[in-house]
Design a protein around this motif. Structure first.
Motif, short mmCIF file in Angstrom:
data_model
loop_
_atom_site.label_atom_id
_atom_site.label_comp_id
_atom_site.label_asym_id
_atom_site.label_seq_id
_atom_site.Cartn_x
_atom_site.Cartn_y
_atom_site.Cartn_z
N ASP A 144 0.83 -1.21 0.00
CA ASP A 144 0.00 0.00 0.00
C ASP A 144 0.86 1.26 0.00
OD1 ASP A 144 -2.23 -1.60 0.02
OD2 ASP A 144 -2.64 -1.32 2.17
N TYR A 145 1.95 1.24 0.77
CA TYR A 145 2.85 2.38 0.83
C TYR A 145 3.51 2.63 -0.53
CZ TYR A 145 6.91 5.24 1.97
OH TYR A 145 7.85 6.21 1.99
N GLU A 146 3.99 1.58 -1.16
CA GLU A 146 4.63 1.72 -2.48
C GLU A 146 3.64 2.28 -3.50
OE1 GLU A 146 6.06 -2.21 -3.19
OE2 GLU A 146 7.92 -1.87 -2.08
N THR A 147 2.41 1.80 -3.45
CA THR A 147 1.37 2.29 -4.37
C THR A 147 1.09 3.76 -4.12
OG1 THR A 147 0.38 0.10 -4.46
CG2 THR A 147 -1.00 1.95 -5.15
N ALA A 148 1.01 4.16 -2.84
CA ALA A 148 0.75 5.56 -2.50
C ALA A 148 1.90 6.46 -2.95
CB ALA A 148 0.52 5.71 -1.00
N VAL A 149 3.14 6.00 -2.80
CA VAL A 149 4.30 6.79 -3.23
C VAL A 149 4.27 6.95 -4.74
CG1 VAL A 149 6.82 6.75 -3.46
CG2 VAL A 149 5.77 6.26 -1.26
N LEU A 150 4.01 5.88 -5.47
CA LEU A 150 3.95 5.97 -6.93
C LEU A 150 2.82 6.87 -7.38
CD1 LEU A 150 4.74 2.31 -7.99
CD2 LEU A 150 6.20 4.31 -8.24
N GLN A 151 1.68 6.81 -6.70
CA GLN A 151 0.54 7.65 -7.04
C GLN A 151 0.89 9.12 -6.79
OE1 GLN A 151 -3.09 6.62 -5.11
NE2 GLN A 151 -4.26 8.22 -6.09
N LYS A 152 1.54 9.40 -5.69
CA LYS A 152 1.93 10.78 -5.37
C LYS A 152 2.92 11.30 -6.42
CE LYS A 152 2.07 14.34 -2.62
NZ LYS A 152 0.95 15.23 -2.54
N ARG A 153 3.88 10.46 -6.81
CA ARG A 153 4.84 10.88 -7.85
C ARG A 153 4.14 11.15 -9.17
NH1 ARG A 153 9.87 6.73 -6.91
NH2 ARG A 153 10.58 7.63 -4.93
#
Length: 178
Positions: free
Chosen positions: A147-156
């Motif tokens: 979930d964290y990796e997905t959120a970071v990619l989404q933010k980028r």
């Protein structure tokens, strides 16, 4: 009332009280879940293949429960099932111990058998279930990391301007064709 009637009544009432499977609330607003990108982000990413970027502005639908055909008081994905299975895990060995003692077996030997069997089987079953969850990456930590990796990619992706998004989409399309 006899004890068996009281126990069965308590079990049925408990299982009926908690019949809904545990799942995240769909009533929470998308903003609270951190899934409300801006309108320009949505319009710019409509044509981005979801699988290519592994992102979505929607949550994936829940899988149907594999325990749907089980009685409610035995379904481990419900609160009533958790209570019912715990209750059965305590009462069933006690009932079997009482039965064997009343059938004429030595209570000391029966107790030793049940304690070693119950604790030994429980320990082995718990250990194997944990090892299986770690092997399949079905642990809380693995899910939080994903979930964290997905959120970071989404933010980028939200921080990219439209030109960069178009270039990224062209690169993804080129990789899909080759």
């Amino acid at each position: 009332l006899r004890w068996s009637s009281v126990i069965m009544l308590a079990l049925v009432m408990t299982s009926l009280a908690f019949t809904a499977p545990l799942r995240p609330s769909s009533a929470l607003p998308a903003l609270r879940r951190g899934l409300a990108p801006t309108a320009s982000f949505r319009s710019a990413t409509r044509s981005v293949p979801r699988a290519a970027l592994a992102m979505s502005d929607e949550r994936q639908p829940l899988r149907p429960s594999q325990y749907a055909s089980w009685p409610n008081f035995l379904r481990p994905d419900t609160n009533g099932g958790a209570i019912g299975l715990t209750f059965l895990g305590i009462v069933l060995p006690w009932a079997l111990y009482s039965y064997f003692c009343s059938a004429g077996y030595d209570p000391i030997r029966v107790g030793q058998f049940f304690i070693v069997g119950y604790v030994g089987f429980g320990t082995i079953a718990w250990t194997l279930s944990y090892v299986l969850r770690v092997a399949t990456k079905d642990t809380t930590y693995a899910q939080q990391l994903k979930d964290y990796e997905t959120a970071v990619l989404q933010k980028r992706l939200e921080e990219l301007d439209e030109g960069e998004i178009e270039a990224l989409m062209a690169e993804v399309d080129k990789e899909e064709l080759s």
